[in-house]
Design an enzyme around this catalytic site. Structure first.
Site, mmCIF file in Angstrom:
data_model
loop_
_atom_site.group_PDB
_atom_site.id
_atom_site.type_symbol
_atom_site.label_atom_id
_atom_site.label_comp_id
_atom_site.label_asym_id
_atom_site.label_seq_id
_atom_site.Cartn_x
_atom_site.Cartn_y
_atom_site.Cartn_z
ATOM 1 C CG ASP A 58 -1.757 1.133 1.408
ATOM 2 O OD1 ASP A 58 -2.659 1.299 0.564
ATOM 3 O OD2 ASP A 58 -1.524 1.914 2.351
ATOM 4 C CE LYS A 72 -1.645 5.256 1.038
ATOM 5 N NZ LYS A 72 -1.794 5.043 2.473
#
Ligand code: ADP
Ligand code: ASP
Ligand code: MG
Length: 840
Positions: A698, A702
């Site tokens: 995750d 980003k």
């Protein structure tokens, strides 16, 4: 001259469709206080069409006359029975009812007259105008008699003390047919009015609409929809104070409501505006209605028989009526003729000859546009004349054509005219630009344009197949807030649900304060969808979705959101799904904007990313995804601002996961790491499967998003990622994982110990350099590092740039959780509205 004090009402066919409608009409009339009411009525809805249909049948297929007459008879008798019936007697015989019996008797006589005329027509297989008028006019006689009888009965039953009678307008209105249609012979009509409306006549007088006498005393009609005209003639004859035209809509609307769902009622309009709208096909009022009313300044009200609470539209003199656009309307079937030739330049009388020839052929010209070079003349005529016009023009310019002075005559059939109407449009800059701009944006090509010199009308000729789309596009351009956005929401889960609740709570304020109009018109989960025509009632969206959803069909969903009567469409993707992200391309191609916290599109393969942005630019679609990194924190926006103002980013580092921030804020080796993970999961701070957070993927996504925002062309595979999921623990259930993770508690404790002894803290950090080096890993940082001072699930990002070099720019704050993420998406939606409505 009849004295004042009369109120004139007119009820159209839609207000007299069946017994229920008659009751409604009687309620309106009997509850009005005026002692003298003249009530013009149309035929019951559809009856005039049926009668004219019978004439056509008599001409072509006379065998059908009898069954069709029977059907008409059955409908009328049933309505009469319903209104004037008094039940069946036990022996099957109906009790005598003289009023009803007389009514049915005259009806039977009319039917037999009609049958005779139709029979005569069938013999010659061609109907004379007079016969056609006679047959067409029966409908008004029948409805007038029935309404008068019912009003008498009701007045008595209610003790309303109102008498009711009916009047055949052929005894009253005398007209002469000329080139411009029927014109009233006022002297004769006034003399008739004095007789029919004697000084002592009171109560309700029901007058047949549509029909009249010609100067020889023979039957004639005022043309289709002519009852509106009847009402205004009658109002003029009676010097009435006002005319109320009762119909089935709340007033004159800004566009035909059947075609433009967002049409709104126009409160006040001038006679001229109403005339233009009517001429251009707004069926709600007949154009000729205006002239008798204008001469005597009698206001015309348009009101809804079925919604008496609505004020309606007032048509009157132009003083006090707001200037500007009033409506958008169309003439559906026209043919466009273009005449071209050098020989027309500077030759006086060309137009005269052209239009003279058309007049002689009985072809009316609806629109003319001539380029000032006089090299060509372009005009529009009714579609039905499209076939003959070429021959007429050829004949008129026979010589010029032979000599080559006129090169071409081109006829394009299947065209439509679309017009915007409003007083004083010329005084308002930019109306034409907006009008044509909306067509440009909707991809509709304009074949010819004309602006009436009254400056009350701008017209464009377009292909007939585009007309509904053009009406909607023009209407939304003029009527809706530039910030009306049709919104579809995908994924009404934690974030999506919170967003819907937030929009629901703020909608009114946004509308009132900022003219913002978010219409959430579609909601989709991964399997089902709910579509709403206007907008989902957001206060109850959960139960609405539960009770009323259908299987998901992405094409239908997107097409619904992208409704062509609304100016803008946006899809908000609150899912985390690849499948949804893969659809953005199609949506951009349709001009749909996308707002999302879903990271998949921006961090997926570069090839898709590039295509996505190429298409987005090509189709002027906006893509807002601030919440893909750090929820509502201004992380992407800050990066963009820096770059756009000419700064150069040297590096970015940050704690990009609220979950991992929390874990390492809390972890101090006194409690085993696996216990902290379990507690965090139980408190809802992690994904249901904590490995989704611990894997670092995750965070890596980003970092990729920021890298691409910096102009670096990185793929996920280019990153060095340290996963906190130990090798071999990738499989199994989340609970099994948490148990197995215990075996690694010692390793974690040791890392913490080592760091602590060196005066350091542990943080899971993403780093990115301008040369493209990117890492995501657990790091030991000095205890006084900016990342040491963080609350709970804070995210923090530190930008080192040329400008912010010695003292880097830091953005810090809560970077996770449904409410803040939803608020960030909401803010993106508002940003979108600002981009779209920038000109307002
Ligand atoms: P009536 O039977 O009362 O004469 P019409 O059917 O002739 O009624 O006219 C009313 C209808 O006109 C409305 O139901 C509406 O569908 C249609 N219409 C078309 N354009 C407009 C407009 N601009 N404003 C209102 N109604 C319109
Ligand atoms: N009944 C006539 C028609 O349908 C007149 C009217 O309704 O205004 O055209
Ligand atoms: Mg009408």
């Amino acid at each position: 001259m009849a004295q004042n004090g009369w109120q004139v009402h007119k009820f159209g066919g839609s207000s007299l469709a069946d017994a229920h409608c008659f009751r409604q009409v009687a309620d309106i009339l009997l509850s009005a206080s005026a002692p003298r009411q003249a009530v013009v009525v149309s035929a019951m809805g559809g009856v005039t069409d049926a009668l004219l249909g019978l004439v056509a049948v008599a001409e072509h297929t006379p065998g059908q006359i009898a069954p069709r007459l029977d059907a008409l008879g059955a409908r009328y008798r049933a309505t009469v029975d319903d209104l004037l019936g008094d039940g069946e007697a036990t022996d099957g015989q109906r009790p005598p009812n003289p009023v009803r019996d007389a009514l049915l008797e005259s009806f039977a006589a009319d039917l037999s007259d009609a049958a005779d005329v139709l029979q005569a027509i069938s013999l010659v297989r061609a109907a004379a105008d007079r016969s056609r008028d006679l047959v067409a006019g029966f409908g008004e006689l029948w409805s007038a008699r029935l309404l008068a009888a019912y009003l008498e009965q009701e007045s008595a039953a209610r003790n309303a003390g109102r008498s009711a009678s009916w009047l055949d307008a052929r005894e009253l209105i005398v007209v002469e047919h000329g080139e411009m249609g029927p014109g009233v012979l006022w002297e004769r009509s006034r003399a008739n009015a004095r007789q029919c409306f004697a000084d002592d006549r009171e109560g309700i007088v029901v007058v047949t609409g549509f029909i009249a006498s010609d100067p020889d005393g023979l039957h004639t009609t005022l043309g289709r929809n002519g009852s509106d005209y009847s009402a205004s003639i009658l109002a003029a004859l009676l010097a009435a104070d006002a005319i109320t035209i009762w119909t089935d809509v709340d007033g004159v609307m800004s566009a035909d409501p059947n075609r433009v769902p967002d049409a709104t009622v126009i409160g006040d309009l001038s006679y001229n505006e109403a005339m233009e709208l009517a001429y251009f096909g707004a069926r709600v009022i007949h154009p000729q209605t205006m002239s008798p009313a204008i001469e005597r300044s009698i206001p015309i009200w348009i009101r809804n028989t079925f919604n008496t609470a609505a004020r309606g539209s007032r048509i009157g003199r132009s003083d006090g009526v707001e200037k500007g656009i009033k409506g958008v309307t169309s003439v559906d079937d026209v043919a466009l003729v273009n005449l071209e030739g050098a020989g027309m330049i500077g030759v006086p009388g060309t137009a005269d000859r052209l239009f003279g020839a058309l007049r002689d052929a009985g072809i009316s010209v609806i629109l003319i546009s001539q380029a000032s070079s006089e090299h060509s003349i372009c005009f529009a005529i009714p579609g039905r004349n499209g076939g003959e016009v070429e021959a007429v023009v050829r004949q008129a310019f026979h010589g010029e054509l032979e000599q080559g002075l006129i090169q071409s005559i081109e006829v394009q059939e299947n065209c439509s005219i679309i017009a915007v109407v409003g007083d004083g449009m010329a005084g308002l800059a930019g109306i034409a630009a907006k009008f044509f701009g909306t067509f440009g944006a909707a991809g509709i090509s304009v074949k010819a344009i004309a602006q009436g010199s009254s400056e009350r009308n701008i017209s464009a000729v377009i292909a007939r197949e585009d007309v509904t789309r053009a009406l909607r596009a023009a209407h939304s351009g003029f009527y809706l807030s530039a910030k009306t956005i049709s919104v579809g929401l995908v994924g009404p889960g934690h974030v999506g649900g919170a967003l819907l609740d937030q929009i629901a709570a703020e909608a009114r304020r946004l509308h009132d304060e900022f003219a913002l109009d978010f219409r959430v018109r579609a909601i989709a989960t991964s399997t089902r969808m709910h579509l709403a025509e206007r907008s989902v009632e957001l206060a109850n969206w959960r139960s609405i979705f539960e009770q009323d959803s259908e299987p998901l069909d992405w094409k239908v969903f997107a097409a619904h959101v992208n409704a062509d009567h609304l100016p803008h469409a946006a899809i908000v993707d609150c899912s985390a799904s690849d499948d949804v992200a893969n659809r953005y391309l199609d949506w951009f191609r349709d001009g749909i904007h996308v707002v999302t916290p879903n990271k998949k599109a921006q961090s997926g393969p570069l090839e898709y990313y590039d295509r996505l942005h190429r298409e987005r630019r090509k189709h002027n679609a906006h893509f807002l995804y601030e919440t893909t990194v750090g929820a509502a924190l201004p992380i992407i926006g800050t990066l963009r601002d820096l770059r756009q103002t000419g700064d150069e980013i040297i590096s970015i580092e940050g704690v990009f996961s609220g979950t991992l921030a929390y874990l390492f804020n809390v972890f101090d080796a006194r409690k085993p790491f696996s216990t902290i993970v379990r507690e965090a999961r139980d408190a809802g701070y992690t994904e249901p499967d904590p490995r989704d957070d611990l894997s670092g993927m995750d965070v890596a996504r980003k970092v990729i998003i920021l890298a691409r925002e910096m102009g670096l062309r990185l793929e996920l595979a280019d990153l060095t990622i340290e996963s906190l999921v130990p090798d071999g623990l990738g499989g199994g259930s989340p609970d099994e994982f948490l148990v197995a993770l215990k075996d690694y508690d010692d390793v974690m404790a040791r890392r913490w110990q080592q760091a602590s002894e060196a005066g350091q803290i542990l943080r899971y950090v993403g780093r990115l350099d301008k040369d493209g080096t990117a890492t995501v890993r657990l790091e030991a940082l000095p205890a006084d590092h900016a990342f040491s001072n963080m609350n709970l699930t804070d995210n923090i990002v530190r930008y080192v740039s040329r400008r912010y070099h010695d003292n880097p720019l830091v953005v810090q704050g809560p970077g996770a959780g449904p409410a803040v993420t939803a608020a960030g998406v909401f803010a993106d939606l508002l940003r979108l509205a600002t981009y779209l409505g920038a000109s307002r």
